[in-house]
Design an enzyme around this catalytic site. Structure first.
Site, PDB file in Angstrom:
ATOM      1  N   ASP A  17     -18.674  15.282  30.128  1.00 30.56           N
ATOM      2  CA  ASP A  17     -19.766  15.518  31.082  1.00 30.56           C
ATOM      3  C   ASP A  17     -20.186  16.992  31.066  1.00 30.56           C
ATOM      4  O   ASP A  17     -21.150  17.385  31.723  1.00 30.56           O
ATOM      5  CB  ASP A  17     -19.401  15.026  32.497  1.00 30.56           C
ATOM      6  CG  ASP A  17     -18.145  15.676  33.050  1.00 30.56           C
ATOM      7  OD1 ASP A  17     -17.566  16.556  32.385  1.00 30.56           O
ATOM      8  OD2 ASP A  17     -17.730  15.299  34.176  1.00 30.56           O
ATOM      9  N   SER A  18     -19.483  17.805  30.258  1.00 28.28           N
ATOM     10  CA  SER A  18     -19.920  19.183  30.001  1.00 28.28           C
ATOM     11  C   SER A  18     -21.324  19.160  29.405  1.00 28.28           C
ATOM     12  O   SER A  18     -22.025  20.179  29.397  1.00 28.28           O
ATOM     13  CB  SER A  18     -18.954  19.888  29.049  1.00 28.28           C
ATOM     14  OG  SER A  18     -18.723  19.095  27.895  1.00 28.28           O
ATOM     15  N   GLU A  22     -10.696  12.210  35.732  1.00 26.53           N
ATOM     16  CA  GLU A  22     -10.063  13.394  36.316  1.00 26.53           C
ATOM     17  C   GLU A  22      -9.231  12.991  37.527  1.00 26.53           C
ATOM     18  O   GLU A  22      -9.705  12.218  38.378  1.00 26.53           O
ATOM     19  CB  GLU A  22     -11.126  14.418  36.734  1.00 26.53           C
ATOM     20  CG  GLU A  22     -11.818  15.058  35.551  1.00 26.53           C
ATOM     21  CD  GLU A  22     -12.741  16.215  35.934  1.00 26.53           C
ATOM     22  OE1 GLU A  22     -12.646  16.728  37.069  1.00 26.53           O
ATOM     23  OE2 GLU A  22     -13.555  16.601  35.071  1.00 26.53           O
ATOM     24  N   GLU A  46      -5.921  20.620  31.367  1.00 23.05           N
ATOM     25  CA  GLU A  46      -6.911  21.706  31.342  1.00 23.05           C
ATOM     26  C   GLU A  46      -6.503  22.850  32.247  1.00 23.05           C
ATOM     27  O   GLU A  46      -6.010  22.636  33.368  1.00 23.05           O
ATOM     28  CB  GLU A  46      -8.307  21.189  31.768  1.00 23.05           C
ATOM     29  CG  GLU A  46      -9.327  22.331  31.839  1.00 23.05           C
ATOM     30  CD  GLU A  46     -10.784  21.932  31.867  1.00 23.05           C
ATOM     31  OE1 GLU A  46     -11.090  20.729  31.911  1.00 23.05           O
ATOM     32  OE2 GLU A  46     -11.621  22.866  31.852  1.00 23.05           O
ATOM     33  N   LYS A  82     -12.053   8.778  30.097  1.00 27.78           N
ATOM     34  CA  LYS A  82     -11.310   9.898  30.697  1.00 27.78           C
ATOM     35  C   LYS A  82     -11.639   9.968  32.181  1.00 27.78           C
ATOM     36  O   LYS A  82     -12.804   9.887  32.575  1.00 27.78           O
ATOM     37  CB  LYS A  82     -11.679  11.210  30.011  1.00 27.78           C
ATOM     38  CG  LYS A  82     -10.955  12.416  30.610  1.00 27.78           C
ATOM     39  CD  LYS A  82     -11.052  13.625  29.733  1.00 27.78           C
ATOM     40  CE  LYS A  82     -12.338  14.399  29.874  1.00 27.78           C
ATOM     41  NZ  LYS A  82     -12.561  14.943  31.227  1.00 27.78           N
ATOM     42  N   ASP A  87     -16.243  10.283  28.929  1.00 28.51           N
ATOM     43  CA  ASP A  87     -15.874  11.020  30.139  1.00 28.51           C
ATOM     44  C   ASP A  87     -16.540  10.352  31.351  1.00 28.51           C
ATOM     45  O   ASP A  87     -17.769  10.378  31.474  1.00 28.51           O
ATOM     46  CB  ASP A  87     -16.379  12.459  29.992  1.00 28.51           C
ATOM     47  CG  ASP A  87     -15.629  13.428  30.862  1.00 28.51           C
ATOM     48  OD1 ASP A  87     -14.708  13.005  31.576  1.00 28.51           O
ATOM     49  OD2 ASP A  87     -15.971  14.638  30.809  1.00 28.51           O
TER      50      ASP A  87
HETATM   51  O1  KIV Z   1     -16.557  17.514  29.810  1.00 25.06           O
HETATM   52  C1  KIV Z   1     -15.824  18.068  28.989  1.00 25.06           C
HETATM   53  O2  KIV Z   1     -16.256  18.546  27.933  1.00 25.06           O
HETATM   54  C2  KIV Z   1     -14.407  18.128  29.295  1.00 25.06           C
HETATM   55  C3  KIV Z   1     -13.609  19.110  28.515  1.00 25.06           C
HETATM   56  C4  KIV Z   1     -13.743  20.447  29.133  1.00 25.06           C
HETATM   57  C5  KIV Z   1     -12.231  18.686  28.374  1.00 25.06           C
HETATM   58  O3  KIV Z   1     -13.935  17.438  30.169  1.00 25.06           O
END
Ligand code: KIV
Length: 270
Positions: A51-52, A121, A188, A119, A90
Site C-alpha cells: 500500500d506504499s 498489519e 519492520e 499481508k 497488502d
Molecule cells: O506497503 C509496503 O510497501 C510495505 C513495505 C514497507 C513492507 O508494507
C-alpha cells in the site's frame, strides 16, 4: 513478461520459502505495475504489491488512503508482468476490521488476482483474523514492528523493540501469530537484535525492512531503492541506483534534441 532470464527459473511458492529459511536469504521488492513487475520477474523471490503505492505513486502523506479496488487493480497488473515471484497482496487499511470482512476481502484477492499471500498489519490482536484466513486456505504474512497503517493513531513512525518490554512483546506477537497459522512474518522498523531473535525463535520465514541483517529475507520499496522517490530517505534504505537523476538527464537530453531539431533524425523517421 520479462524477455531476459534471471537467476530464478522456477515459480516461487510458499514451499520454496519454507525450504529457504535458514539456508538462503529471500529477496523481495515492491511492484505496482506490469512493466516493473516484468523487470523484477526471475530476479527476486517475492513481489509485494504494497500500500506504499499511494505514497510513492499517488503522492499521499501516508498509506491509509489505499483502497481494496486500487490494490486489486495494481495486483492484477503485477500478475500480468511477473510469472515467477511469489506475489503478496497488502491488505489496505480498513479492509480487515473484522474476521468476516477480512475473509471476504482476502477471498476476493485469491479469486481476482494471482497473489499467493495477503499481508496484514498487526500482532496478537489480529491472531483471530490470521487463524480464520489460514483455516480457509489463505496464506497470511503478518506484519509486526513499525506498522505504517497505525501512523495516525500513534502520532508518527517509531522504531520498535528498543526496551526489553517492547522486545518481549514483539517476540510474543511473533509466537502467537505463528501459532495462529501465519505463513510468514514481515518485521519492520525494529532493533536488529530483536528481529534476529524472532527469526531464530519461529519456524516460518521472516522478511525484514529496517530490521537489520538477521532476518530470513529483506524487502525494499522499489522507488526508494532505485532513487526515484526523493521526498525523504529513511536510514534503512540503500539506493542501488540514482533513478531520478538518470531520468532527469535523459529528459534534458531529449528536450535539447527536440529544441535543436536533432530529434527525430533519419534513423527515427519513416
Ligand atoms: O506497503 C509496503 O510497501 C510495505 C513495505 C514497507 C513492507 O508494507
Amino acid at each position: 513478461m520479462s524477455m531476459q532470464k534471471g537467476p530464478i527459473e522456477k515459480k516461487v511458492t510458499v514451499r520454496t520459502l519454507r525450504r529457504m529459511k535458514g539456508v538462503e536469504p529471500i529477496t523481495m521488492v515492491t511492484a505496482y505495475d506490469a512493466l516493473f513487475a516484468g523487470l523484477f520477474d526471475g530476479e527476486v523471490e517475492m513481489i509485494l504489491v504494497g500500500d506504499s503505492l499511494v505514497m510513492s505513486f499517488y503522492g499521499a502523506e501516508d498509506t491509509l488512503g489505499a483502497t481494496m479496488e486500487q490494490m486489486l487493480y495494481h495486483t492484477r497488473a503485477v500478475c500480468r508482468g511477473a510469472r515467477l515471484p511469489l506475489i503478496v497482496f497488502d491488505m489496505p487499511f480498513g479492509s480487515y476490521m473484522s474476521e468476516e470482512q477480512a475473509l471476504q476481502n482476502a477471498t476476493k484477492v485469491y479469486r481476482e488476482t494471482c497473489a499467493q499471500m495477503v499481508k496484514i498489519e498487526g500482532g496478537r490482536e489480529k491472531a483471530g483474523i490470521v487463524r480464520r484466513l489460514s483455516e480457509n486456505g489463505i496464506a497470511v504474512m503478518s506484519h509486526i514492528g513499525l506498522k505504517p497503517q497505525s501512523v495516525r493513531a500513534e502520532g508518527g513512525y517509531r522504531i520498535q523493540g528498543r526496551t526489553t518490554e517492547e522486545a518481549l512483546e514483539l517476540m510474543e506477537d511473533a509466537r502467537i501469530l505463528q501459532e495462529a497459522g501465519a505463513t510468514a512474518l514481515l518485521l519492520e522498523g525494529m532493533q536488529a537484535d530483536v528481529a534476529a531473535k524472532i527469526t531464530k525463535a519461529v519456524a516460518i520465514p521472516t522478511i525484514g525492512i529496517g530490521a537489520g541483517n538477521g532476518t530470513d529475507g529483506q524487502v525494499l520499496v522499489w522507488s526508494d531503492m532505485f532513487g526515484f522517490f526523493e521526498a525523504f530517505k529513511p536510514k534503512f534504505v540503500k539506493r542501488y541506483l540514482e533513478g531520478a537523476a538518470l531520468i532527469r538527464e535523459g529528459l534534458r537530453q531529449y528536450r535539447d534534441e527536440v529544441k535543436s531539431r536533432a530529434f527525430p533524425d533519419e534513423e527515427h523517421s519513416y
